[in-house]
Design a protein around this motif. Structure first.
Motif, PDB file in Angstrom:
ATOM      1  N   VAL A 245      24.202 -15.043  -6.723  1.00 32.25           N
ATOM      2  CA  VAL A 245      23.384 -16.040  -7.411  1.00 32.25           C
ATOM      3  C   VAL A 245      24.221 -17.273  -7.740  1.00 32.25           C
ATOM      4  N   ALA A 246      25.431 -17.056  -8.232  1.00 34.38           N
ATOM      5  CA  ALA A 246      26.307 -18.183  -8.579  1.00 34.38           C
ATOM      6  C   ALA A 246      26.605 -19.035  -7.351  1.00 34.38           C
ATOM      7  N   PHE A 247      26.826 -18.387  -6.219  1.00 39.69           N
ATOM      8  CA  PHE A 247      27.057 -19.137  -4.981  1.00 39.69           C
ATOM      9  C   PHE A 247      25.839 -19.985  -4.613  1.00 39.69           C
ATOM     10  N   LEU A 248      24.656 -19.380  -4.654  1.00 34.93           N
ATOM     11  CA  LEU A 248      23.441 -20.099  -4.272  1.00 34.93           C
ATOM     12  C   LEU A 248      23.100 -21.217  -5.253  1.00 34.93           C
ATOM     13  N   ALA A 249      23.581 -21.110  -6.487  1.00 38.81           N
ATOM     14  CA  ALA A 249      23.343 -22.142  -7.494  1.00 38.81           C
ATOM     15  C   ALA A 249      24.344 -23.290  -7.394  1.00 38.81           C
ATOM     16  N   SER A 250      25.363 -23.132  -6.567  1.00 31.83           N
ATOM     17  CA  SER A 250      26.440 -24.114  -6.486  1.00 31.83           C
ATOM     18  C   SER A 250      26.280 -25.063  -5.311  1.00 31.83           C
ATOM     19  N   ALA A 251      27.100 -26.085  -5.306  1.00 34.80           N
ATOM     20  CA  ALA A 251      27.090 -27.056  -4.211  1.00 34.80           C
ATOM     21  C   ALA A 251      27.544 -26.427  -2.898  1.00 34.80           C
ATOM     22  N   ASP A 252      28.236 -25.294  -2.957  1.00 35.53           N
ATOM     23  CA  ASP A 252      28.659 -24.606  -1.736  1.00 35.53           C
ATOM     24  C   ASP A 252      27.468 -24.156  -0.895  1.00 35.53           C
ATOM     25  N   ALA A 253      26.290 -24.044  -1.517  1.00 33.95           N
ATOM     26  CA  ALA A 253      25.098 -23.556  -0.814  1.00 33.95           C
ATOM     27  C   ALA A 253      24.067 -24.658  -0.591  1.00 33.95           C
ATOM     28  N   ASP A 254      24.508 -25.902  -0.564  1.00 37.37           N
ATOM     29  CA  ASP A 254      23.574 -27.024  -0.466  1.00 37.37           C
ATOM     30  C   ASP A 254      22.719 -27.020   0.804  1.00 37.37           C
ATOM     31  N   TYR A 255      23.185 -26.356   1.852  1.00 36.60           N
ATOM     32  CA  TYR A 255      22.432 -26.385   3.119  1.00 36.60           C
ATOM     33  C   TYR A 255      21.703 -25.061   3.373  1.00 36.60           C
ATOM     34  N   ILE A 256      21.512 -24.296   2.305  1.00 42.33           N
ATOM     35  CA  ILE A 256      20.835 -23.002   2.431  1.00 42.33           C
ATOM     36  C   ILE A 256      19.540 -23.047   1.640  1.00 42.33           C
ATOM     37  N   THR A 257      18.418 -22.796   2.297  1.00 43.46           N
ATOM     38  CA  THR A 257      17.142 -22.752   1.590  1.00 43.46           C
ATOM     39  C   THR A 257      16.138 -21.927   2.391  1.00 43.46           C
ATOM     40  N   GLY A 258      15.204 -21.297   1.668  1.00 44.09           N
ATOM     41  CA  GLY A 258      14.144 -20.527   2.292  1.00 44.09           C
ATOM     42  C   GLY A 258      14.554 -19.161   2.790  1.00 44.09           C
ATOM     43  N   SER A 259      15.699 -18.670   2.336  1.00 42.72           N
ATOM     44  CA  SER A 259      16.238 -17.409   2.859  1.00 42.72           C
ATOM     45  C   SER A 259      16.241 -16.304   1.798  1.00 42.72           C
ATOM     46  N   THR A 260      16.245 -15.070   2.285  1.00 42.36           N
ATOM     47  CA  THR A 260      16.451 -13.907   1.426  1.00 42.36           C
ATOM     48  C   THR A 260      17.782 -13.268   1.772  1.00 42.36           C
ATOM     49  N   PHE A 261      18.562 -12.959   0.750  1.00 46.44           N
ATOM     50  CA  PHE A 261      19.863 -12.314   0.913  1.00 46.44           C
ATOM     51  C   PHE A 261      19.807 -10.937   0.243  1.00 46.44           C
ATOM     52  N   PHE A 262      19.965  -9.891   1.052  1.00 49.28           N
ATOM     53  CA  PHE A 262      19.864  -8.535   0.534  1.00 49.28           C
ATOM     54  C   PHE A 262      21.206  -8.065  -0.017  1.00 49.28           C
ATOM     55  N   VAL A 263      21.165  -7.530  -1.222  1.00 46.17           N
ATOM     56  CA  VAL A 263      22.354  -6.972  -1.876  1.00 46.17           C
ATOM     57  C   VAL A 263      22.039  -5.499  -2.105  1.00 46.17           C
ATOM     58  N   ASP A 264      22.256  -4.701  -1.081  1.00 47.64           N
ATOM     59  CA  ASP A 264      21.730  -3.331  -1.123  1.00 47.64           C
ATOM     60  C   ASP A 264      22.641  -2.292  -0.493  1.00 47.64           C
ATOM     61  N   GLY A 265      23.859  -2.668  -0.118  1.00 53.41           N
ATOM     62  CA  GLY A 265      24.772  -1.697   0.475  1.00 53.41           C
ATOM     63  C   GLY A 265      24.300  -1.156   1.814  1.00 53.41           C
ATOM     64  N   GLY A 266      23.332  -1.839   2.452  1.00 51.28           N
ATOM     65  CA  GLY A 266      22.795  -1.385   3.731  1.00 51.28           C
ATOM     66  C   GLY A 266      21.552  -0.521   3.600  1.00 51.28           C
ATOM     67  N   LEU A 267      21.033  -0.356   2.378  1.00 55.68           N
ATOM     68  CA  LEU A 267      19.894   0.527   2.121  1.00 55.68           C
ATOM     69  C   LEU A 267      18.668   0.184   2.965  1.00 55.68           C
ATOM     70  N   LEU A 268      18.341  -1.098   3.067  1.00 56.28           N
ATOM     71  CA  LEU A 268      17.101  -1.501   3.730  1.00 56.28           C
ATOM     72  C   LEU A 268      16.998  -0.964   5.143  1.00 56.28           C
ATOM     73  N   TRP A 269      18.110  -0.950   5.866  1.00 59.21           N
ATOM     74  CA  TRP A 269      18.074  -0.559   7.266  1.00 59.21           C
ATOM     75  C   TRP A 269      18.343   0.928   7.467  1.00 59.21           C
ATOM     76  N   ASN A 270      18.483   1.672   6.382  1.00 63.63           N
ATOM     77  CA  ASN A 270      18.829   3.090   6.506  1.00 63.63           C
ATOM     78  C   ASN A 270      17.947   3.977   5.644  1.00 63.63           C
ATOM     79  N   TYR A 271      16.902   3.397   5.035  1.00 61.22           N
ATOM     80  CA  TYR A 271      16.121   4.112   4.023  1.00 61.22           C
ATOM     81  C   TYR A 271      15.113   5.057   4.661  1.00 61.22           C
ATOM     82  N   GLN A 272      15.029   6.280   4.118  1.00 60.43           N
ATOM     83  CA  GLN A 272      14.005   7.242   4.493  1.00 60.43           C
ATOM     84  C   GLN A 272      13.405   7.812   3.228  1.00 60.43           C
ATOM     85  N   GLU A 273      12.084   7.703   3.098  1.00 57.60           N
ATOM     86  CA  GLU A 273      11.398   8.209   1.912  1.00 57.60           C
ATOM     87  C   GLU A 273      11.537   9.723   1.847  1.00 57.60           C
ATOM     88  N   GLN A 274      11.955  10.217   0.689  1.00 54.17           N
ATOM     89  CA  GLN A 274      12.156  11.663   0.514  1.00 54.17           C
ATOM     90  C   GLN A 274      10.813  12.349   0.178  1.00 54.17           C
TER      91      GLN A 274
END
Length: 274
Positions: A245-274
């Protein structure tokens, strides 16, 4: 990342991920507005941590003499508001601006969920989830953008979404609907606000170790099954989200918009409902 001179509002920041985001933005030099709905003690705890950090940083490396080097002096302010009420959302933005004179960053973090099979979801629970998670985000962002337009300044919007903007989550249909809506809102506003110099992005956490997950943390069987779905083999920490969040709020991210960044340890691509 340097956020000195910036003012950031983080909704739902009395504990957990929101509190961690406030502290990370303050560490980067931003003044912060701490929003809470029903736990003023948590907001005051967050504020005390901001003040303690600022005092510590000003003492370290300067021998206590802030005339010899530029000191970080992040300020905090707490405001009560229910993000499910458009009236209170607008008051929150107005009071934040009134206190600090401006807003530069909006972090839409507040969110709730209700557990029920789809066929048992009540209208009241559906409205509660959508009002906070999507309607509140919509109108907080609108009020923030109106402020930026009026003051002719660029700005940063960071939404705390979820892996469930993409990943089905049985028994949490309303929550998934709200996060899916946030995903589309972010994409749409990236196009609409780009010419104004306003960026908007989503940070989508997976399983993060916060107070809301206390029951899970105390259930070794369910926790073990979840960890088996996470390639990195651990739950995320609030600071894992806050740093992005701090990165996206800073000038370092001025050319980034409209994107989703997953912070999930890889869960999204490996998830299986138990």
């Amino acid at each position: 990342m340097n956020l000195e001179g910036k003012v950031a509002l983080v909704t739902g920041s009395s504990q957990g991920i929101g509190q961690s985001i406030v502290l990370r933005l303050a560490q980067a030099g931003a003044d912060v507005v701490i929003n809470y709905r029903s736990h003023p003690e948590g907001a005051e705890e967050t504020l005390a941590k901001v003040q303690a950090f600022s005092a510590e940083r000003n003492s370290e490396g300067t021998g206590g003499n802030c005339h010899m080097a530029k000191c970080l002096n992040a300020q905090g302010h707490t405001i009560q508001a229910d993000l499910g009420s458009v009236t209170e959302v607008r008051q929150l933005i107005a009071e934040s601006i009134n206190h600090f004179g401006k807003l530069d960053v909006l972090v839409n973090n507040a969110g709730i969920e209700k557990h029920a099979p789809f066929w048992d979801v009540t209208e009241a629970d559906y409205d509660a989830v959508l009002n906070v998670n999507l309607k509140g985000v919509f109108f907080a962002t609108q009020a923030f953008v109106q402020h930026l337009i009026a003051t002719k300044r660029p700005g940063k919007i960071v939404n705390i979404s979820s892996v469930h903007e993409d990943l089905p989550f049985p028994n949490f249909a309303a929550y998934c609907v709200s996060k899916g809506g946030m995903k589309m809102l972010t994409r749409n506003l990236a196009v609409e606000l780009g010419a104004l110099g306003i960026t908007i992005n989503n940070v989508a956490p997976g399983a993060i170790e916060t107070p809301i997950n206390t029951k899970l943390l105390n259930d070794s069987e369910k926790l073990g099954a979840l960890l088996n779905n996470i390639p990195l083999g651990r739950l995320g920490q609030p600071q894992d989200v806050a740093s992005l969040v701090a990165f996206l709020a800073s000038a370092d991210a001025d050319y980034i918009t409209g994107s989703t960044f997953f912070v999930d340890g890889g869960l999204l691509w490996n998830y299986q409902e138990q």
